[in-house]
Scaffold this motif. Structure first.
Motif, PDB file in Angstrom:
ATOM      1  N   ASN A  33       0.833  -1.203   0.000  1.00 41.68           N
ATOM      2  CA  ASN A  33       0.000   0.000   0.000  1.00 41.68           C
ATOM      3  C   ASN A  33       0.869   1.256   0.000  1.00 41.68           C
ATOM      4  O   ASN A  33       0.561   2.233  -0.685  1.00 41.68           O
ATOM      5  N   SER A  34       1.942   1.225   0.785  1.00 42.93           N
ATOM      6  CA  SER A  34       2.828   2.385   0.842  1.00 42.93           C
ATOM      7  C   SER A  34       3.451   2.642  -0.526  1.00 42.93           C
ATOM      8  O   SER A  34       3.554   3.785  -0.976  1.00 42.93           O
ATOM      9  N   ASP A  58       5.144   5.511   6.003  1.00 42.98           N
ATOM     10  CA  ASP A  58       5.599   5.910   4.669  1.00 42.98           C
ATOM     11  C   ASP A  58       5.460   7.403   4.472  1.00 42.98           C
ATOM     12  O   ASP A  58       4.800   8.109   5.250  1.00 42.98           O
ATOM     13  N   MET A  63      -3.848  10.102   3.200  1.00 43.13           N
ATOM     14  CA  MET A  63      -5.289  10.083   2.901  1.00 43.13           C
ATOM     15  C   MET A  63      -5.994  11.141   3.742  1.00 43.13           C
ATOM     16  O   MET A  63      -5.610  11.386   4.888  1.00 43.13           O
ATOM     17  N   THR A  77     -11.397   0.733  -3.004  1.00 41.65           N
ATOM     18  CA  THR A  77     -10.037   0.902  -3.498  1.00 41.65           C
ATOM     19  C   THR A  77      -9.943   2.132  -4.382  1.00 41.65           C
ATOM     20  O   THR A  77     -10.922   2.509  -5.035  1.00 41.65           O
ATOM     21  N   LYS A  79      -7.597   2.085  -6.651  1.00 41.59           N
ATOM     22  CA  LYS A  79      -6.647   1.623  -7.666  1.00 41.59           C
ATOM     23  C   LYS A  79      -7.259   1.092  -8.946  1.00 41.59           C
ATOM     24  O   LYS A  79      -6.559   0.648  -9.845  1.00 41.59           O
ATOM     25  N   GLY A  92      -1.872  -3.417  -5.275  1.00 38.27           N
ATOM     26  CA  GLY A  92      -3.212  -3.748  -4.797  1.00 38.27           C
ATOM     27  C   GLY A  92      -4.274  -3.425  -5.829  1.00 38.27           C
ATOM     28  O   GLY A  92      -4.053  -2.646  -6.748  1.00 38.27           O
ATOM     29  N   GLY A  95      -9.039  -4.151  -2.801  1.00 41.58           N
ATOM     30  CA  GLY A  95      -9.730  -3.352  -1.802  1.00 41.58           C
ATOM     31  C   GLY A  95     -10.140  -4.129  -0.571  1.00 41.58           C
ATOM     32  O   GLY A  95     -11.202  -3.894   0.008  1.00 41.58           O
ATOM     33  N   GLU A  96      -9.316  -5.072  -0.143  1.00 42.41           N
ATOM     34  CA  GLU A  96      -9.728  -5.863   1.009  1.00 42.41           C
ATOM     35  C   GLU A  96      -8.629  -6.061   2.038  1.00 42.41           C
ATOM     36  O   GLU A  96      -8.883  -6.607   3.118  1.00 42.41           O
ATOM     37  N   ALA A  97      -7.402  -5.614   1.762  1.00 45.00           N
ATOM     38  CA  ALA A  97      -6.318  -5.907   2.692  1.00 45.00           C
ATOM     39  C   ALA A  97      -6.543  -5.224   4.038  1.00 45.00           C
ATOM     40  O   ALA A  97      -6.513  -5.882   5.092  1.00 45.00           O
ATOM     41  N   LEU A  98      -6.789  -3.917   4.032  1.00 43.73           N
ATOM     42  CA  LEU A  98      -6.929  -3.203   5.307  1.00 43.73           C
ATOM     43  C   LEU A  98      -8.096  -3.722   6.147  1.00 43.73           C
ATOM     44  O   LEU A  98      -7.917  -4.043   7.318  1.00 43.73           O
TER      45      LEU A  98
HETATM   46  N1  ATP Z   1      -0.207   3.737   2.997  1.00 45.78           N
HETATM   47  C1  ATP Z   1      -1.224   4.269   2.289  1.00 45.78           C
HETATM   48  N2  ATP Z   1      -1.145   5.521   1.776  1.00 45.78           N
HETATM   49  C2  ATP Z   1      -2.159   6.041   1.059  1.00 45.78           C
HETATM   50  N3  ATP Z   1      -3.315   5.387   0.802  1.00 45.78           N
HETATM   51  C3  ATP Z   1      -3.473   4.144   1.285  1.00 45.78           C
HETATM   52  C4  ATP Z   1      -2.442   3.526   2.065  1.00 45.78           C
HETATM   53  N4  ATP Z   1      -2.885   2.305   2.426  1.00 45.78           N
HETATM   54  C5  ATP Z   1      -4.115   2.157   1.891  1.00 45.78           C
HETATM   55  N5  ATP Z   1      -4.476   3.256   1.200  1.00 45.78           N
HETATM   56  C6  ATP Z   1      -5.750   3.466   0.499  1.00 45.78           C
HETATM   57  O1  ATP Z   1      -6.674   2.541   1.021  1.00 45.78           O
HETATM   58  C7  ATP Z   1      -7.253   1.771  -0.002  1.00 45.78           C
HETATM   59  C8  ATP Z   1      -7.549   0.389   0.525  1.00 45.78           C
HETATM   60  O2  ATP Z   1      -6.342  -0.317   0.808  1.00 45.78           O
HETATM   61  P1  ATP Z   1      -6.362  -1.901   0.741  1.00 45.78           P
HETATM   62  O3  ATP Z   1      -5.014  -2.405   0.901  1.00 45.78           O
HETATM   63  O4  ATP Z   1      -7.417  -2.378   1.687  1.00 45.78           O
HETATM   64  O5  ATP Z   1      -6.900  -2.182  -0.714  1.00 45.78           O
HETATM   65  P2  ATP Z   1      -6.106  -2.052  -2.085  1.00 45.78           P
HETATM   66  O6  ATP Z   1      -4.698  -1.747  -1.857  1.00 45.78           O
HETATM   67  O7  ATP Z   1      -6.858  -1.077  -2.909  1.00 45.78           O
HETATM   68  O8  ATP Z   1      -6.294  -3.504  -2.675  1.00 45.78           O
HETATM   69  P3  ATP Z   1      -5.697  -4.876  -2.089  1.00 45.78           P
HETATM   70  O9  ATP Z   1      -6.721  -5.453  -1.194  1.00 45.78           O
HETATM   71  O10 ATP Z   1      -5.493  -5.683  -3.318  1.00 45.78           O
HETATM   72  O11 ATP Z   1      -4.469  -4.522  -1.367  1.00 45.78           O
HETATM   73  C9  ATP Z   1      -6.260   1.804  -1.132  1.00 45.78           C
HETATM   74  O12 ATP Z   1      -6.890   1.630  -2.375  1.00 45.78           O
HETATM   75  C10 ATP Z   1      -5.654   3.202  -0.979  1.00 45.78           C
HETATM   76  O13 ATP Z   1      -6.427   4.148  -1.649  1.00 45.78           O
END
Ligand code: ATP
Ligand code: MG
Length: 599
Positions: A33-34, A58, A63, A77, A79, A92, A95-98
């Motif tokens: 994500n970073s 990072d 955000m 997401t 992305k 990524g 949109g499910e990691a966090l």
């Molecule tokens: N370190 C960060 N700096 C800025 N925005 C972030 C950061 N981490 C997450 N985000 C934002 O949060 C959203 C959700 O993150 P998340 O990791 O859940 O999903 P993703 O990266 O879009 O997809 P994936 O689940 O495949 O990782 C991201 O699309 C991004 O916009």
């Protein structure tokens, strides 16, 4: 039984089962994500292998508070602005990691966009636990605490904090190789684990791989059918007992792809024993439409539209580079050998015995032994050689040195030691050849040359040999009979549990037929039907060649020794035997002088 829609916290926990397997997988998601947020520096802090704490800081885009709320929701997401998954270039997109991580831990998300104020949101196992202003530089800081504390089933499968830390380091190392333009730092329980500044790709790879690879590596850069392969691989003589130092990337995404791993293996096939593995950092570039990255929840596997093109690129490109370096393997031993020799003179042990175990890293002479397998010997006749040497009564023969030495790279034979090693004098030093290893290599190359020009000549057995074997083994050999015939080995089914052998490959000479058949059956079981006929033949030829080498312990005439040396000079890949051990070493004149303190 009634069907119900699952509540979102349960959905997140189910997703976490796939995405967050252990601390290293949560860390990987956070660092990705970073990187996706355009960070130029990522700092990681871990406690107890990430079980107590994972913190990622990072200097990326950050955000705004509203985005932070969204980011913690499932399927949110930034992305995929135009729904085109096939063109995704970010790490990524699901949109499910966090939300997944937040469902199995306490998560604190702090973020700040440049020019605005920072904000903090806390989630405790999927539930909101507070929010408010936060003071931090532009960028994002995420803390994950007590991962899996409330998921005992998962916690049971975790290993020691040390092992979990190892996996965390590995995950970050892979991402750091993928993005050399970004600086990375890791701290574990207060100690610095890794720290790299932005650099170019070769510098970054060199900084993160085994230092020894600088001397024992081969740079790779080749293009084929619009696909490109770059990176570095180790020479066969520099290998490991585990495949853990293989870093593979597709379009700068770290992957653990079976096709790529298998291709790497195939490229080294007859240069390494089965239980040894090369070190590699390889970057495959393919047009985005040619690869599907959406096949695995953790995004570590990919699917290629044309797998055989990718396989061809890897096997062909690596093979060409390794062939070209065929002689170099031994040349490196040359540099390392004097050190080993000097120290061995003080030891009671025999220089080539198993008693001194090689260290895989840090020992400049380790490549001298690098092919030695620590597990059960893959091939009879090789593993028992050092013992033979240990028990051997001195019986060296020497040839008188007359006149100047002709300019052969491997010199002229001066004698034989332990009926195993040829000692030769070259213009620039002393050459020692392992006659068994060298011969094995020559047999394989002869078989290859013969099979590529048609069939390998056969030697009919006066009486066909009957070899008793398990039924599945017989089935495999029967099925492979036409291939084997092309290599000069004529076999037929003889009842349910026996094979009849009528002829053996002529280049082998006299050989242990039952042993050969057993090895072949095992080989066929392992390679299965996954390989092309050409690859299978090559594999089988290597097994046959290995078996056919009967020359260890044989007294050779001077003419035979010189013939072997001359054949080695003109045979491709003769610098190492089929298991990656060197076939010869050279002590240059300068090395000899140093041994005696003359220099
Ligand atoms: N370190 C960060 N700096 C800025 N925005 C972030 C950061 N981490 C997450 N985000 C934002 O949060 C959203 C959700 O993150 P998340 O990791 O859940 O999903 P993703 O990266 O879009 O997809 P994936 O689940 O495949 O990782 C991201 O699309 C991004 O916009
Ligand atoms: Mg992500």
């Amino acid at each position: 039984m009634s069907i119900r829609r699952l509540p979102s916290d349960l959905i997140n926990r189910i997703a976490a089962g796939e995405v967050v397997e252990r601390p290293a997988s949560a860390l990987k998601e956070l660092v990705e994500n970073s990187l996706d947020a355009g960070a130029s520096h990522v700092a990681v802090r871990l406690s107890a292998g990430g079980l107590d704490l994972i913190e990622v800081v990072d200097d990326g885009s950050g955000m705004a508070p509203a985005e932070m709320h969204l980011a913690l929701e499932r399927h949110a997401t930034s992305k995929l602005p135009d729904d085109a998954i096939e063109n995704v270039s970010s790490f990524g997109f699901r949109g499910e990691a966090l939300p997944s991580i937040a469902s199995v831990a306490r998560l604190t998300l702090e973020s700040r966009v440049a020019g605005a104020d920072g904000w903090r949101i806390e989630i405790d196992h999927g539930a909101r636990a507070g929010e408010g202003p936060a003071a931090l530089p532009p960028g994002t800081r995420i803390r994950v605490e007590g991962l899996f504390d409330k998921v005992p089933a998962r916690r049971k499968f975790l290993r020691s904090p040390r092992a979990e830390y190892g996996a965390c380091l590995d995950a970050v190392r892979r991402l750091a190789m993928a993005r050399p333009d970004v600086g990375f730092a890791i701290e574990h329980d207060g100690r610095r684990g890794l720290s790299v500044q932005p650099s170019d790709a070769p510098t970054r790879v060199a900084a993160l791989l085994d230092r020894e690879l600088v001397a024992h590596g081969l740079g790779i850069d080749c293009t084929r059918d619009g696909l490109r392969l770059t990176g570095v691989v180790s020479l066969p003589t520099f290998n490991r007992g585990m495949a853990d130092h293989q870093f593979l990337f597709v379009n700068d995404r770290p992957v653990k792809d079976r096709l790529l791993v298998g291709s790497l293996r195939a490229a080294y096939r007859d240069l390494l024993a089965r239980d040894r593995h090369p070190v590699a950092a390889l970057f495959v570039e393919v047009p985005t439409g040619e690869v599907d990255i959406n096949v695995h929840p953790a995004k570590t596997e990919v699917r290629f539209r044309d797998p055989s093109a990718v396989r061809g690129l890897l096997v062909g490109g690596l093979r060409a580079a390794l062939d070209e370096a065929g002689h170099r393997s031994a040349a490196h031993v040359q540099a390392a050998a004097p050190v080993q020799w000097t120290s061995d003179l003080t030891r009671p042990a025999h220089p080539l015995s198993h008693q001194s175990h090689p260290r895989e890293r840090g020992d400049p002479a380790s490549c001298f032994y690098a092919g030695e397998s620590s597990g059960p010997p893959a091939f009879a006749g090789v593993a028992d050689r050092p013992l033979e040497f240990a028990n051997y009564q001195p019986a060296a023969r020497a040839e008188p040195a007359t006149g100047p030495v002709p300019a052969f790279p491997l010199g002229v034979a001066r004698g034989q030691v332990a009926a195993t090693y040829i000692v030769a004098e070259a213009e620039d030093g002393l050459v020692i050849v392992d006659q068994h290893a060298a011969h094995e290599r020559l047999v394989l190359e002869r078989m290859r040359a013969a099979s590529s020009g048609g069939e390998v000549a056969r030697q009919a057995l006066l009486l066909p040999d009957v070899v008793e074997m398990d039924e599945p083994d017989c089935d495999r050999l029967e099925e492979a009979a036409p291939e084997l015939a092309g290599l000069g080995l004529e076999v037929e089914r003889f009842g349910p549990t026996a094979m009849l052998v009528r002829a053996t490959p002529a280049p082998l000479g006299k050989t242990d037929v039952p042993g050969l058949l057993r090895d072949l059956a095992a080989e066929l079981a392992e390679i299965g039907t996954a390989l092309t006929l050409r690859d299978r033949l090559d594999h089988v030829a290597a097994t046959i060649a290995c078996h056919g080498s009967v020359r260890a312990g044989r007294i050779l005439s001077v003419a035979e020794m010189n013939a072997l040396l001359r054949e080695m000079e003109v045979t491709p890949r003769s610098g190492q035997c089929n298991h990656g051990r060197p076939t010869w070493v050279k002590l240059a004149h300068g090395d000899i002088e140093r041994l005696f303190g003359r220099k």
